[in-house]
Design a protein around this motif. Structure first.
Motif: not given
Length: 474
Positions: A17-18, A21-22, A24-25, A28, A178, A181
């Motif tokens: 998950v980390f 998210l990393l 994805s950020i 993005n 999204l 992820a």
């Protein structure tokens, strides 16, 4: 929460998950940054196209005419800007205003496409000074055929305008990130559960086997299936431990029985003789007292041998190492046994290579050899043969004692160097001894950096081989 399976699953999930998210950020932010750069360039192209339109309209209509202004006003590019055109005399000749709704729509679109989420601290559609915050004014001189025809002042909402299609594009990118992820997290959960099962099933099986061994179930064996090398090696180690503990348990029980037997025999003799003398059944004659004395000496000798063996195993053995002729010493030992062998009718042969010298403790090595020859003598019947050999290799010597005696069962060979161990379950006392000699021999040989092995076949004979280094052991 304290279970390994839960922790392993949560660890894999948390890490995934980390990472998601990393990524994805970063993705993005990178996409939006590149998108901003792209849109800024597009805005610059629109501005250049508009300036070119003004020049071409001026040239085709031969000045600042009504036709020129109509072409400028009707162009789709004009609605993107606030425009003021002045002629060469600095007189205002044309104005066009960008609708206020264009400014608000621009900022709303930027928020909808994600800029509001990523840059919330920079702007908000709730602010009243949207136009002032994002408004940019630039002035350009207009030159046609190397002649200044005037100037144009252009106001625009910077750094670029956003269309509905731009919003749909960025929404698609964000949705893709999204959904990716979410799919990755779901796959990670499944992978975590599956991985924990792969690791934990054999571990739980091994744990259960270890608990069974702890409870005394020494016949426990772990199945070594699976392709994980470490878990397979652990299973093999547990199985080896179980087998070793079982063997040690059997030895412990046999050792206890043998020690009690070794002590009971002389004690029983002493008790019966002393009771007979005390009750007046026997006279305390010299021969009766000699029997009692012999049994006492036998007990003392047994205790001394046990203490000697314990001292050796606890490294409390002091070796007096010096160089000496092993050939000469071995010949003397064999000669000292010659009479006993003749009396029993056993042939004692020797094949001792001359002038072999080694570094070692002469008395300790002699004691080891004497123990082996004594055993061969005890277990070889009349008419048999015992042979003592001394051979030399490049870095070591071999002392071989072989006989044609009763031999040793294959199942007993691994245990012959255990103290008190006897292959004869009936504990026949004909051969005498306490069963400690081979244990002492092995320990003395290993103290010199050597080793001893045994080869035997039941009813055909036994061969002991001592290997000793010729130089000082390090």
């Amino acid at each position: 929460m304290n279970r390994l399976r839960t922790r392993l699953t949560l660890l894999i999930l948390g890490g995934a998950v980390f990472s998601i998210l990393l990524v994805s950020i970063i993705a993005n932010g990178t996409i939006l940054k590149n998108f901003d750069t792209y849109m800024e360039k597009e805005q610059e192209k629109r501005l250049e196209s508009f300036l070119q339109l003004v020049k071409e309209s001026y040239a085709s209509n031969n000045g600042w005419t009504k036709g020129t202004f109509n072409e400028i006003r009707n162009s789709s590019l004009t609605r993107n800007f606030d425009i003021e055109i002045k002629d060469a005399d600095n007189n205002l000749v044309f104005t066009s205003s960008m609708e206020n709704t264009m400014v608000q729509m621009h900022n709303e679109m930027r928020n909808r496409m994600g800029h509001g989420m990523m840059r919330r601290n920079r702007q908000s559609i709730q602010e009243q000074n949207l136009r002032e915050e994002n408004y940019v004014v630039d002035q350009y001189d207009m030159v046609v055929d190397n002649q200044r025809i005037g100037s144009i002042t252009i106001g625009q909402v910077g750094p670029f305008l956003i269309s509905e299609s731009d919003i749909e594009f960025t929404k698609g990118v964000n949705n893709a990130i999204l959904y990716g992820a979410m799919i990755s997290i779901a796959a990670t959960i499944l992978l975590g559960v599956y991985s924990s099962k792969i690791f934990l099933v054999p571990i739980l099986r091994i744990t259960q086997s270890a608990n069974d061994i702890r409870e005394g179930k020494l016949d426990t064996e772990v199945m070594t299936s699976g392709n994980i090398i470490e878990l397979r090696d652990l299973s093999v180690s547990i199985n080896h431990l179980s087998k070793s503990l079982k063997e040690q348990e059997l030895l412990r029980k046999r050792l206890t029985s043998d020690i009690s037997h070794e002590l009971r025999t002389p004690l029983t003799i002493l008790q019966s003789h002393i009771e007979a003398i005390s009750d007046g059944v026997w006279e305390p004659t010299q021969d009766k007292l000699e029997i009692c004395k012999a049994e006492v000496h036998r007990l003392i000798k047994l205790v001394d041998e046990l203490k000697h063996l314990t001292d050796i195993e606890n490294h409390q053995l002091d070796l007096e190492i010096h160089r000496y002729c092993l050939s000469k010493d071995l010949n003397e030992v064999v000669t000292s046994f010659q009479y006993q062998f003749q009396e029993k009718g056993v042939l004692l042969n020797r094949n001792i290579k001359e002038n072999i010298e080694i570094y070692g403790d002469k008395n300790k090595i002699r004691q080891a050899v004497v123990n082996l020859i004594s055993n061969a003598f005890k277990f070889t019947s009349s008419g048999g043969t015992v042979t003592v050999e001394l051979l030399e290799n490049q870095d070591e010597v071999e002392i071989v004692v072989k006989d044609t005696g009763m031999g040793i069962d294959q199942q007993d060979i691994p245990y012959v160097f255990e103290r008190f161990y006897r292959g004869d379950a009936s504990r026949n006392r004909k051969t005498g001894g306490a069963g400690i000699g081979l244990s002492i021999t092995k320990t003395l040989v290993e103290a010199h950096g050597g080793n001893i092995i045994v080869e035997s076949e039941k009813n055909k004979g036994t061969k002991f081989i001592i290997r000793l280094p010729k130089e000082k052991s390090k």
